[in-house]
Design a protein around this motif. Structure first.
Motif, short mmCIF file in Angstrom:
data_model
loop_
_atom_site.label_atom_id
_atom_site.label_comp_id
_atom_site.label_asym_id
_atom_site.label_seq_id
_atom_site.Cartn_x
_atom_site.Cartn_y
_atom_site.Cartn_z
N MET A 209 0.81 -1.20 0.00
CA MET A 209 0.00 0.00 0.00
C MET A 209 0.84 1.26 0.00
SD MET A 209 -2.73 1.25 2.86
CE MET A 209 -1.68 2.13 3.97
N LEU A 210 1.93 1.26 0.78
CA LEU A 210 2.47 2.53 1.18
C LEU A 210 3.86 2.86 0.69
CD1 LEU A 210 1.18 2.31 4.81
CD2 LEU A 210 0.22 3.64 2.95
N LEU A 211 4.63 1.87 0.43
CA LEU A 211 6.01 2.19 0.16
C LEU A 211 6.60 1.20 -0.81
CD1 LEU A 211 8.39 4.03 1.03
CD2 LEU A 211 8.92 2.38 2.79
N ASN A 212 7.47 1.72 -1.74
CA ASN A 212 8.08 0.85 -2.75
C ASN A 212 9.58 0.96 -2.62
OD1 ASN A 212 5.46 0.35 -3.98
ND2 ASN A 212 5.59 2.55 -4.33
N PRO A 213 10.22 0.00 -1.97
CA PRO A 213 11.59 0.17 -1.55
C PRO A 213 12.61 -0.24 -2.58
CG PRO A 213 10.76 -1.87 -0.73
CD PRO A 213 9.62 -1.22 -1.52
N THR A 214 13.87 0.05 -2.30
CA THR A 214 14.98 -0.34 -3.14
C THR A 214 15.59 -1.63 -2.66
OG1 THR A 214 16.62 0.76 -1.80
CG2 THR A 214 15.48 2.10 -3.46
N ARG A 215 16.56 -2.16 -3.41
CA ARG A 215 17.25 -3.35 -2.96
C ARG A 215 17.97 -3.05 -1.65
NH1 ARG A 215 21.93 -6.63 -6.20
NH2 ARG A 215 23.02 -4.67 -5.88
N THR A 216 18.43 -1.81 -1.46
CA THR A 216 19.05 -1.43 -0.20
C THR A 216 18.09 -1.66 0.95
OG1 THR A 216 20.39 0.22 -1.31
CG2 THR A 216 20.12 0.48 1.05
N LEU B 232 10.16 -1.66 -10.51
CA LEU B 232 9.59 -2.89 -9.99
C LEU B 232 8.11 -2.72 -9.70
CD1 LEU B 232 9.97 -5.79 -8.97
CD2 LEU B 232 10.58 -4.84 -6.74
N LEU B 233 7.73 -1.56 -9.16
CA LEU B 233 6.31 -1.29 -8.96
C LEU B 233 5.56 -1.34 -10.27
CD1 LEU B 233 3.94 -0.43 -7.14
CD2 LEU B 233 4.58 1.95 -7.61
N GLN B 234 6.17 -0.84 -11.34
CA GLN B 234 5.50 -0.88 -12.64
C GLN B 234 5.34 -2.31 -13.11
OE1 GLN B 234 4.23 1.98 -14.26
NE2 GLN B 234 3.14 0.25 -15.17
N ILE B 235 6.31 -3.16 -12.84
CA ILE B 235 6.17 -4.58 -13.17
C ILE B 235 4.96 -5.17 -12.44
CG2 ILE B 235 7.21 -6.87 -12.83
CD1 ILE B 235 9.92 -5.61 -13.41
N ILE B 236 4.82 -4.82 -11.17
CA ILE B 236 3.67 -5.30 -10.40
C ILE B 236 2.37 -4.81 -11.02
CG2 ILE B 236 2.50 -5.10 -8.16
CD1 ILE B 236 5.31 -5.03 -6.88
N GLU B 237 2.33 -3.54 -11.40
CA GLU B 237 1.12 -2.98 -12.00
C GLU B 237 0.77 -3.65 -13.32
OE1 GLU B 237 -1.02 -0.49 -11.00
OE2 GLU B 237 -0.03 -0.34 -9.05
N ASP B 238 1.79 -4.11 -14.05
CA ASP B 238 1.57 -4.70 -15.37
C ASP B 238 1.38 -6.22 -15.33
OD1 ASP B 238 1.86 -2.20 -16.47
OD2 ASP B 238 3.98 -2.46 -16.98
N THR B 239 1.45 -6.81 -14.15
CA THR B 239 1.32 -8.26 -14.01
C THR B 239 0.07 -8.57 -13.21
OG1 THR B 239 3.75 -8.42 -13.99
CG2 THR B 239 2.49 -10.39 -13.32
N HIS C 15 -0.91 -7.68 -4.60
CA HIS C 15 -0.50 -6.40 -4.04
C HIS C 15 -1.71 -5.63 -3.50
CE1 HIS C 15 1.66 -2.72 -3.46
NE2 HIS C 15 1.11 -2.10 -4.47
N LEU C 16 -2.80 -5.62 -4.24
CA LEU C 16 -3.98 -4.89 -3.81
C LEU C 16 -4.65 -5.55 -2.61
CD1 LEU C 16 -5.53 -3.87 -7.26
CD2 LEU C 16 -4.20 -2.45 -5.67
N HIS D 19 3.31 7.53 -6.39
CA HIS D 19 4.31 6.56 -6.82
C HIS D 19 4.21 6.29 -8.33
CE1 HIS D 19 4.64 4.76 -2.50
NE2 HIS D 19 5.38 5.84 -2.65
N LEU D 20 2.99 6.13 -8.81
CA LEU D 20 2.80 5.78 -10.21
C LEU D 20 3.09 6.95 -11.15
CD1 LEU D 20 -0.40 3.55 -10.03
CD2 LEU D 20 1.97 2.83 -10.32
N SER D 21 3.09 8.17 -10.62
CA SER D 21 3.37 9.33 -11.47
C SER D 21 4.86 9.62 -11.59
CB SER D 21 2.66 10.57 -10.92
OG SER D 21 3.31 11.03 -9.74
N TRP D 22 5.66 8.96 -10.77
CA TRP D 22 7.10 9.20 -10.77
C TRP D 22 7.69 8.78 -12.11
CZ3 TRP D 22 11.40 6.24 -11.57
CH2 TRP D 22 12.63 6.76 -11.13
#
Length: 241
Positions: free
Chosen positions: A1-8, A145-152, A159-160, A203-206
């Motif tokens: 819902m809230l955050l889309n993190p990096t590999r770090t 990666l978030l875009q991959i989630i949105e497209d899969t 995720h939802l 997030h999706l507008s980034w």
């Protein structure tokens, strides 16, 4: 819902569990044993490998065997940690969302609900993105990666579902902060849903070409979206925003 993190994020979020305590204090700290720490490191390595492969060759094209091979473990070992590719793809989001919940619990009681949530998400981005860099561990790759989630479709559905559960958790926290019964007072549920939706839209507008990159760029973008929440709900839409 809230955050889309990096590999770090994976490294930072799991580092404390993976670190070995001094031998003379291990018995008194109550920390995980050597076997458990090895499991935590293997799980983190599988998550990193999976996300790197998803970003470089695509989710559908990546196999469980490739993920396992990248960490030099067997498929059987992979399935000890994750039921399928979907679960490993969403694992970092789960870590980051749990981090946000922890930050929200710690916000000062005098902040109103929206202030507390905004402060918690800013704190989360700064903490988890403190080691921002280019490449697989960057904010760019995280949002790709978030875009991959949105497209899969299967990933998006999972995720939802988790997002809906996180909204219930946030609503419960807000209700407890304000001394409300969420079954009787709908405001905690409404503000949690609005918060999650506005954050997802930000997030999706980034995009990678924005002027300021890294965590601070994402924080600034989130801020611009939330600054329009009041005007969108109560403003005169016939005037320029």
């Amino acid at each position: 819902m809230l955050l889309n993190p990096t590999r770090t994020t994976v490294r930072k979020a799991l580092a404390m569990a993976a670190q070995l305590p001094p031998a003379d204090t291990a018995a008194t700290t109550g920390g995980p044993g050597l076997r458990e720490r090895k499991k935590q490191r293997t799980r983190a390595a599988l998550i990193e490998a999976a996300h790197r492969l998803f970003l470089t060759q695509g989710f559908a094209q990546t196999t469980v065997d490739e993920i396992a091979s990248a960490v030099d473990v067997s498929q059987r070992t992979f399935f000890r940690y994750f039921a399928n590719k979907d679960e490993v793809a969403l694992a970092v989001l789960a870590i980051a969302e749990d981090y946000f919940i922890d930050r929200l619990r710690r916000r000062p009681a005098e902040e109103n609900p929206l202030q507390a949530m905004r402060a918690a998400i800013v704190e989360s981005w700064r903490d988890l993105g403190a080691e921002h860099r280019t490449g697989p561990g960057s904010v760019t790759s995280a949002l790709e990666l978030l875009q991959i989630i949105e497209d899969t479709p299967t990933l998006l559905a999972a995720h939802l579902r988790r997002a809906a559960e996180q909204e219930r958790v946030v609503a419960g926290l807000i209700a407890a902060r304000e001394g409300l019964d969420p079954a009787e007072d709908l405001r905690p549920t409404v503000i949690a849903a609005v918060f999650g939706s506005v954050l997802r839209a930000a997030h999706l507008s980034w995009n990678a070409d924005q002027e300021e990159s890294g965590p601070e760029g994402m924080i600034a973008l989130i801020g611009r979206y939330f600054d329009q929440l009041g005007p969108a709900l109560a403003g005169d839409w016939r005037r320029p925003a």
